[in-house]
Design a protein around this motif. Structure first.
Motif, mmCIF file in Angstrom:
data_model
loop_
_atom_site.group_PDB
_atom_site.id
_atom_site.type_symbol
_atom_site.label_atom_id
_atom_site.label_comp_id
_atom_site.label_asym_id
_atom_site.label_seq_id
_atom_site.Cartn_x
_atom_site.Cartn_y
_atom_site.Cartn_z
ATOM 1 N N THR A 29 -13.618 -5.152 1.195
ATOM 2 C CA THR A 29 -12.846 -4.272 0.158
ATOM 3 C C THR A 29 -13.867 -3.516 -0.911
ATOM 4 O OG1 THR A 29 -12.388 -6.053 -1.342
ATOM 5 C CG2 THR A 29 -10.806 -5.438 0.442
ATOM 6 N N ARG A 30 -13.624 -2.383 -0.996
ATOM 7 C CA ARG A 30 -14.285 -1.596 -1.832
ATOM 8 C C ARG A 30 -14.011 -1.750 -3.307
ATOM 9 N NH1 ARG A 30 -13.421 3.788 0.521
ATOM 10 N NH2 ARG A 30 -13.083 2.301 2.258
ATOM 11 N N PRO A 31 -14.949 -1.629 -4.422
ATOM 12 C CA PRO A 31 -14.699 -1.823 -5.859
ATOM 13 C C PRO A 31 -13.135 -0.985 -6.052
ATOM 14 C CG PRO A 31 -16.727 -0.948 -5.587
ATOM 15 C CD PRO A 31 -16.375 -0.633 -4.297
ATOM 16 N N LEU A 32 -12.439 -1.642 -6.960
ATOM 17 C CA LEU A 32 -10.988 -1.048 -7.371
ATOM 18 C C LEU A 32 -11.361 0.271 -8.104
ATOM 19 C CD1 LEU A 32 -8.178 -1.260 -7.841
ATOM 20 C CD2 LEU A 32 -8.811 -2.467 -10.103
ATOM 21 N N ALA A 33 -12.392 0.348 -8.881
ATOM 22 C CA ALA A 33 -12.773 1.603 -9.419
ATOM 23 C C ALA A 33 -12.823 2.585 -8.515
ATOM 24 C CB ALA A 33 -13.991 1.693 -10.316
ATOM 25 N N GLU A 34 -13.416 2.677 -7.187
ATOM 26 C CA GLU A 34 -13.669 3.665 -6.232
ATOM 27 C C GLU A 34 -12.193 3.925 -5.397
ATOM 28 O OE1 GLU A 34 -15.332 4.460 -1.827
ATOM 29 O OE2 GLU A 34 -16.499 2.697 -3.180
ATOM 30 N N THR A 35 -11.435 3.030 -5.456
ATOM 31 C CA THR A 35 -10.006 3.279 -4.829
ATOM 32 C C THR A 35 -9.068 4.163 -5.896
ATOM 33 O OG1 THR A 35 -9.938 1.291 -3.476
ATOM 34 C CG2 THR A 35 -7.880 2.209 -4.128
ATOM 35 N N LEU A 36 -9.033 3.702 -7.048
ATOM 36 C CA LEU A 36 -8.485 4.298 -8.049
ATOM 37 C C LEU A 36 -8.898 5.844 -8.432
ATOM 38 C CD1 LEU A 36 -7.280 1.549 -10.558
ATOM 39 C CD2 LEU A 36 -6.007 2.159 -8.604
ATOM 40 N N ALA A 37 -10.221 5.944 -8.458
ATOM 41 C CA ALA A 37 -10.840 7.360 -8.705
ATOM 42 C C ALA A 37 -10.330 8.040 -7.382
ATOM 43 C CB ALA A 37 -12.211 7.188 -8.816
ATOM 44 N N ASP A 38 -10.497 7.736 -6.243
ATOM 45 C CA ASP A 38 -10.317 8.409 -5.209
ATOM 46 C C ASP A 38 -8.846 8.823 -4.897
ATOM 47 O OD1 ASP A 38 -12.819 8.410 -4.427
ATOM 48 O OD2 ASP A 38 -12.487 6.976 -2.790
ATOM 49 N N THR A 39 -7.787 7.673 -5.463
ATOM 50 C CA THR A 39 -6.366 8.110 -5.552
ATOM 51 C C THR A 39 -6.150 9.280 -6.489
ATOM 52 O OG1 THR A 39 -6.072 5.800 -4.753
ATOM 53 C CG2 THR A 39 -4.344 7.096 -5.409
ATOM 54 N N LEU A 40 -6.790 9.063 -7.604
ATOM 55 C CA LEU A 40 -6.470 10.002 -8.782
ATOM 56 C C LEU A 40 -6.799 11.445 -8.282
ATOM 57 C CD1 LEU A 40 -5.932 10.902 -11.496
ATOM 58 C CD2 LEU A 40 -8.249 10.326 -12.156
ATOM 59 N N ARG A 41 -7.938 11.500 -7.547
ATOM 60 C CA ARG A 41 -8.401 12.989 -6.947
ATOM 61 C C ARG A 41 -7.392 13.614 -5.915
ATOM 62 N NH1 ARG A 41 -13.708 11.197 -7.564
ATOM 63 N NH2 ARG A 41 -13.631 9.854 -5.574
ATOM 64 N N VAL B 151 -4.582 -4.881 -4.960
ATOM 65 C CA VAL B 151 -4.446 -3.630 -4.257
ATOM 66 C C VAL B 151 -5.404 -3.436 -3.159
ATOM 67 C CG1 VAL B 151 -4.427 -1.184 -4.349
ATOM 68 C CG2 VAL B 151 -3.399 -2.389 -6.252
ATOM 69 N N ILE B 152 -4.930 -3.522 -2.092
ATOM 70 C CA ILE B 152 -6.084 -3.422 -0.938
ATOM 71 C C ILE B 152 -6.068 -1.700 -0.624
ATOM 72 C CG2 ILE B 152 -4.517 -3.912 1.054
ATOM 73 C CD1 ILE B 152 -7.137 -5.000 2.317
ATOM 74 N N ASP B 153 -7.315 -1.160 -0.571
ATOM 75 C CA ASP B 153 -7.430 0.239 -0.024
ATOM 76 C C ASP B 153 -6.826 0.478 1.393
ATOM 77 O OD1 ASP B 153 -8.763 2.813 0.893
ATOM 78 O OD2 ASP B 153 -9.361 2.718 -1.299
ATOM 79 N N VAL B 154 -6.146 1.443 1.593
ATOM 80 C CA VAL B 154 -5.554 1.619 2.911
ATOM 81 C C VAL B 154 -6.875 1.847 3.994
ATOM 82 C CG1 VAL B 154 -5.433 4.036 2.608
ATOM 83 C CG2 VAL B 154 -4.009 2.938 4.574
ATOM 84 N N ARG B 155 -7.948 2.389 3.585
ATOM 85 C CA ARG B 155 -9.156 2.850 4.430
ATOM 86 C C ARG B 155 -9.760 1.330 4.686
ATOM 87 N NH1 ARG B 155 -11.309 7.168 0.255
ATOM 88 N NH2 ARG B 155 -10.721 5.278 -1.283
ATOM 89 N N ASP B 156 -9.626 0.310 3.760
ATOM 90 C CA ASP B 156 -10.695 -1.059 3.955
ATOM 91 C C ASP B 156 -9.657 -1.715 5.032
ATOM 92 O OD1 ASP B 156 -12.280 -0.239 2.206
ATOM 93 O OD2 ASP B 156 -11.595 -1.204 0.498
ATOM 94 N N LEU B 157 -8.235 -1.725 4.704
ATOM 95 C CA LEU B 157 -7.368 -2.149 5.735
ATOM 96 C C LEU B 157 -7.479 -2.016 7.323
ATOM 97 C CD1 LEU B 157 -5.193 -4.549 6.148
ATOM 98 C CD2 LEU B 157 -3.339 -2.924 5.465
ATOM 99 N N ALA B 158 -7.673 -0.457 7.333
ATOM 100 C CA ALA B 158 -7.662 0.152 8.544
ATOM 101 C C ALA B 158 -8.969 -0.283 9.400
ATOM 102 C CB ALA B 158 -7.650 1.583 8.366
ATOM 103 N N PHE C 117 -3.707 -13.757 9.237
ATOM 104 C CA PHE C 117 -4.521 -13.552 7.936
ATOM 105 C C PHE C 117 -3.611 -12.910 6.941
ATOM 106 C CE2 PHE C 117 -7.301 -13.781 11.850
ATOM 107 C CZ PHE C 117 -8.495 -14.553 11.256
ATOM 108 N N ASN C 118 -3.801 -13.403 5.473
ATOM 109 C CA ASN C 118 -3.507 -12.573 4.550
ATOM 110 C C ASN C 118 -4.831 -11.343 4.264
ATOM 111 O OD1 ASN C 118 -1.324 -14.104 4.014
ATOM 112 N ND2 ASN C 118 -2.335 -15.245 2.634
ATOM 113 N N ALA C 119 -4.270 -10.107 4.025
ATOM 114 C CA ALA C 119 -5.319 -8.993 3.929
ATOM 115 C C ALA C 119 -4.860 -8.552 2.484
ATOM 116 C CB ALA C 119 -5.187 -8.162 4.900
ATOM 117 N N THR C 120 -5.658 -8.791 1.381
ATOM 118 C CA THR C 120 -5.353 -8.226 0.183
ATOM 119 C C THR C 120 -6.641 -7.801 -0.277
ATOM 120 O OG1 THR C 120 -5.823 -10.288 -0.979
ATOM 121 C CG2 THR C 120 -3.685 -10.248 -0.183
ATOM 122 N N GLY C 121 -6.432 -6.757 -1.543
ATOM 123 C CA GLY C 121 -7.481 -6.489 -2.247
ATOM 124 C C GLY C 121 -8.137 -7.566 -3.222
#
Length: 334
Positions: A292-304, A195-202, A217-221
């Motif tokens: 790409t940021r840590p997965l935990a940061e992406t999921l915590a921000d998404t949960l908020r 899972v790639i964070d939309v903010r990192d992709l942008a 380029f492949n751009a993935t998490g």
């Protein structure tokens, strides 16, 4: 730099536009406006890319980079024709769906693609990959490889993900449907996910434009196992209840679908046919600056974000509370 975002009012396009603005660039969004307005502080030009004259205003100006997220080959054809003489470069956000082989993990950009769609309009999501291939080909034919950046994105997640694929698991672990806090999860050993964070992709798309990066380029998490992804989602949600695993056969027998859609479990894919679908090699993009940021940061921000969200209609992926409870009862009954 002068950025022209073709779109820019929906999730990814809006995030790219905002990121470019925060980098100090002048940003214009060309869109119908049906997904909303352009972000505050960004120039908005209303235009329907399926209609003649859509580019009249922006084709009279010079651009350092055009960014396009379309899935419609005809829209790319018309944009290339209208802007080819006025834009220094063109970034097209494509997809890992262009690849023919979904079974082998770790494939890079040299992997074979599916055949290109012949027409101008993608009629349904069944031909999404073929349409993106056609878009890539039409861009390269018009702009050339040295002026084109093709970003084959993996699954995008993060705050704002209305597909529910990145938000379902942290939210489900945060709000279990089971009376004892139980959560039903797919037990699929060996399945890899990205899972790639939309903010990192942008951020990388804007950085690449600044660096005049060209190529494909492949751009993935980060690649992790599904089990690890679920463990991170559970941790950020603070879940301490039982985790109830079910294998693929049991889930299919109980009419639970993979990946997305009603009555599904997001990120689960059938093995072995889809072992590589969400597990591509993004080493070239990382060498070109993708971070790409840590997965935990992406999921915590998404949960908020999920906790503040007011869903409009049925969710696009996951199980309803009622389905979850019924499935947990069936699982307990053996």
């Amino acid at each position: 730099m002068r950025f022209l975002i073709l779109g820019g009012t929906a999730w990814l396009g809006s995030t790219i536009a905002t990121t470019a603005m925060h980098h100090g660039h002048k940003v214009t969004c060309l869109a119908r406006g049906e997904s909303g307005n352009a972000p505050a502080g960004i120039r908005f030009v209303r235009g329907d890319r399926d209609q003649a004259g859509a580019y009249a205003e922006v084709a009279a100006e010079d651009w350092d980079v055009v960014v396009d997220v379309s899935r419609q080959p005809g829209q790319v054809t018309s944009a290339v024709a209208a802007l080819g003489a006025r834009a220094a470069s063109y970034t097209f956000v494509s997809s890992g769906n262009v690849y023919a082989d979904t079974a082998v993990p770790g494939q890079d950009e040299s992997a074979e693609r599916v055949g290109a769609q012949g027409g101008d309009v993608m009629e349904s999501m069944e031909t999404y990959g073929e349409a993106k291939v056609a878009c890539e080909d039409r861009l390269l034919a018009g702009f050339g490889a040295d002026r084109s950046l093709i970003v084959r994105s993996g699954l995008i997640g993060g705050p704002g993900d209305v597909s529910d694929r990145s938000g379902y698991w942290p939210l489900r672990f945060s709000e279990p449907a089971g009376a004892d806090g139980s959560v039903l999860v797919p037990d699929v050993p060996g399945l890899l996910v990205q899972v790639i964070d939309v903010r990192d992709l942008a951020e990388w798309i804007v950085d690449a434009a600044e660096d005049r990066t060209a190529g494909v380029f492949n751009a993935t998490g980060e690649t992790v196992s599904l089990a690890e992804h679920l463990a991170v989602a559970r941790r950020v949600a603070g879940h301490t209840g039982p985790v109830v695993g079910a294998d693929a056969r049991w889930l299919l027998d109980h009419e639970v679908g993979p990946w997305s859609g009603p009555r599904s479990l997001p990120l689960w894919l059938p093995l072995p046919d889809y072992a590589g679908f969400n597990a591509r090699d993004s080493g070239a993009a990382r060498a070109a600056g993708l971070v790409t940021r840590p997965l935990a940061e992406t999921l915590a921000d998404t949960l908020r974000w999920e906790r503040l969200r007011v869903p409009q209609g049925p969710r696009r992926a996951g199980l309803s509370d009622a389905d979850e409870v019924a499935l947990l009862a069936a699982r307990a009954a053996g």
